[in-house]
Scaffold this active site. Structure first.
Site, PDB file in Angstrom:
ATOM      1  N   ASP A 173       0.228  -5.278  -7.938  1.00 29.06           N
ATOM      2  CA  ASP A 173       2.020  -5.062  -7.997  1.00 29.06           C
ATOM      3  C   ASP A 173       3.048  -4.316  -6.744  1.00 29.06           C
ATOM      4  O   ASP A 173       3.916  -4.620  -6.692  1.00 29.06           O
ATOM      5  CB  ASP A 173       2.774  -4.209  -8.814  1.00 29.06           C
ATOM      6  CG  ASP A 173       2.354  -2.428  -9.229  1.00 29.06           C
ATOM      7  OD1 ASP A 173       1.636  -1.890  -8.051  1.00 29.06           O
ATOM      8  OD2 ASP A 173       2.915  -1.998 -10.002  1.00 29.06           O
ATOM      9  N   VAL A 206      -0.595  -0.936 -11.247  1.00 21.43           N
ATOM     10  CA  VAL A 206      -1.478  -2.478 -11.354  1.00 21.43           C
ATOM     11  C   VAL A 206      -1.725  -1.988 -10.170  1.00 21.43           C
ATOM     12  O   VAL A 206      -0.676  -2.133  -9.289  1.00 21.43           O
ATOM     13  CB  VAL A 206      -0.549  -2.706 -12.082  1.00 21.43           C
ATOM     14  CG1 VAL A 206      -0.791  -4.286 -12.085  1.00 21.43           C
ATOM     15  CG2 VAL A 206       0.364  -2.748 -13.159  1.00 21.43           C
ATOM     16  N   GLU A 217     -12.928  11.968  -2.099  1.00 19.76           N
ATOM     17  CA  GLU A 217     -13.684  12.947  -1.533  1.00 19.76           C
ATOM     18  C   GLU A 217     -12.581  13.800  -0.493  1.00 19.76           C
ATOM     19  O   GLU A 217     -10.550  13.011  -0.472  1.00 19.76           O
ATOM     20  CB  GLU A 217     -13.835  11.792   0.284  1.00 19.76           C
ATOM     21  CG  GLU A 217     -14.897  11.045  -0.055  1.00 19.76           C
ATOM     22  CD  GLU A 217     -16.226  11.436   0.002  1.00 19.76           C
ATOM     23  OE1 GLU A 217     -16.712  12.051   0.070  1.00 19.76           O
ATOM     24  OE2 GLU A 217     -17.061  11.037  -1.476  1.00 19.76           O
ATOM     25  N   LEU A 232       2.668  -1.375  -5.690  1.00 19.78           N
ATOM     26  CA  LEU A 232       3.673  -0.674  -5.880  1.00 19.78           C
ATOM     27  C   LEU A 232       3.229   0.822  -6.036  1.00 19.78           C
ATOM     28  O   LEU A 232       1.980   1.039  -6.795  1.00 19.78           O
ATOM     29  CB  LEU A 232       4.401  -0.714  -6.924  1.00 19.78           C
ATOM     30  CG  LEU A 232       6.144  -1.341  -6.207  1.00 19.78           C
ATOM     31  CD1 LEU A 232       7.323  -1.572  -7.571  1.00 19.78           C
ATOM     32  CD2 LEU A 232       7.233  -0.435  -5.562  1.00 19.78           C
ATOM     33  N   GLU A 250     -16.352   4.227   0.921  1.00 15.98           N
ATOM     34  CA  GLU A 250     -17.132   4.172   2.820  1.00 15.98           C
ATOM     35  C   GLU A 250     -16.721   2.399   3.062  1.00 15.98           C
ATOM     36  O   GLU A 250     -16.844   2.493   3.908  1.00 15.98           O
ATOM     37  CB  GLU A 250     -18.250   4.571   1.940  1.00 15.98           C
ATOM     38  CG  GLU A 250     -18.371   6.163   2.603  1.00 15.98           C
ATOM     39  CD  GLU A 250     -20.197   6.509   2.576  1.00 15.98           C
ATOM     40  OE1 GLU A 250     -20.673   5.607   3.526  1.00 15.98           O
ATOM     41  OE2 GLU A 250     -20.565   7.731   2.437  1.00 15.98           O
ATOM     42  N   ASP A 299     -17.548   4.499  -6.516  1.00 10.73           N
ATOM     43  CA  ASP A 299     -16.179   4.712  -6.722  1.00 10.73           C
ATOM     44  C   ASP A 299     -16.083   5.256  -4.746  1.00 10.73           C
ATOM     45  O   ASP A 299     -15.632   5.367  -3.857  1.00 10.73           O
ATOM     46  CB  ASP A 299     -15.730   5.536  -7.093  1.00 10.73           C
ATOM     47  CG  ASP A 299     -14.757   5.555  -8.550  1.00 10.73           C
ATOM     48  OD1 ASP A 299     -14.324   4.375  -8.502  1.00 10.73           O
ATOM     49  OD2 ASP A 299     -14.573   6.496  -9.362  1.00 10.73           O
ATOM     50  N   GLY A 300     -17.639   6.793  -4.671  1.00  9.19           N
ATOM     51  CA  GLY A 300     -17.571   6.743  -3.586  1.00  9.19           C
ATOM     52  C   GLY A 300     -18.266   5.700  -2.650  1.00  9.19           C
ATOM     53  O   GLY A 300     -17.909   5.437  -1.130  1.00  9.19           O
TER      54      GLY A 300
END
Length: 292
Positions: free
Chosen positions: A214, A211, A271, A216, A73, A68-69
């Site tokens: 969507d 989701v 982060e 939102l 980036e 995810d990091g």
């Protein structure tokens, strides 16, 4: 041309091993590609900015090879997300967004998904000029990340879970005001989270119904819980039932503002930022991500 961005030491060298596995496959199918290594924090932002600045009408194909990091980036380095097709090869210590998107864990399967060319519109978020794609929050999640970063014996999702359990019994709820188009609400809360993805910390389902296309935000705010009820609340959280807690406020909106009288650090995709205003909006029909 596919540009792969990776940190060779990320995930205990898993990203580097992924490169070694994928290069023969890329060569065999005749794909044009290049790998770019990062060696220091935020270097991925600089690399991607250079690659995508001035991209022609055909756009750019950028692949985040990590967790995810790394994904965050790359998202923040894009000169124009609307002119980018983003691929994900999940090989970091935390792959929450990739998991929710249904991107295969196996690197070769994830690459096949990219090579098939199925790039679909996927929402992302902006907060104080910083982009996020998974979750943006304030409260206990910031304390958990700080404790997680100090962990020595445990790593990955086990370290995050241990940090969560410790913080549940030591965290002091924060007072703040939530502002949406529907008005203002006061809270004394454990967490305020705007989710585009569903999980944080290697599988903690804080926004279990989110989701990512969507338009939102899933807004989850968990107000103060008495110490005696914390174990039961933790069980519900892990069973994807956090929205059933009587102290949980849940709603969907395209923007969330949270204001406080004191310091309010926030986390964006893991982060920590100390001085950003918590003003999150969803961006839709711009970025395209290779996903099922």
């Amino acid at each position: 041309m596919f540009h792969f961005i990776y940190n060779p030491i990320a995930g205990k060298g898993k990203a580097l091993r992924c490169r070694q596995a994928l290069e023969p496959m890329l060569a065999a199918c005749g794909a044009e590609y290049r790998f770019h290594e990062t060696r220091r924090p935020r270097e991925g932002v600089e690399i991607v900015r250079g690659l995508t600045r001035g991209a022609g009408p055909e756009g750019s194909d950028i692949v985040a090879m990590g967790g995810d990091g790394t994904l965050n980036e790359i998202l923040n380095g894009l000169s124009d997300p609307a002119n980018t097709r983003l691929g994900i090869i999940p090989c970091g210590s935390g792959n929450d967004f990739a998991a929710v998107m249904g991107i295969p864990d196996a690197p070769k399967d994830a690459l096949r998904l990219i090579l098939r060319g199925e790039a679909k519109y996927t929402d992302y978020m902006e907060c104080g000029g910083v982009r996020g794609i998974n979750a943006i929050g304030t409260g206990i999640d910031v304390d958990i990340l700080r404790r997680y970063n100090r962990m020595k014996l445990l790593k990955g999702s086990a370290a995050y879970l241990a940090s969560l359990v410790i913080c549940l019994f030591s965290f002091k709820p924060k007072r703040f005001r939530e502002l949406t188009d529907n008005g203002e609400r006061a809270h004394s809360a454990f967490i305020a989270c705007a989710g585009n993805g569903r999980h944080i910390g290697g599988g903690i389902p804080i926004c279990p119904e989110a989701v990512a296309d969507d338009g939102l935000l899933d807004i989850v705010i968990v107000d103060d819980i008495s110490p005696l009820r914390i174990p039961g609340a933790f069980v519900k959280l892990m069973k994807r039932r956090v929205l059933e807690l009587p102290t949980t406020a849940f709603r969907r909106a395209d923007r969330l503002r949270v204001v406080s009288d004191g310091p309010m650090p926030i986390q964006i995709d893991g982060e920590i930022y100390e001085d950003l205003p918590f003003d999150v909006k969803i961006i839709t029909k711009a970025l395209r991500v290779y996903r099922p």
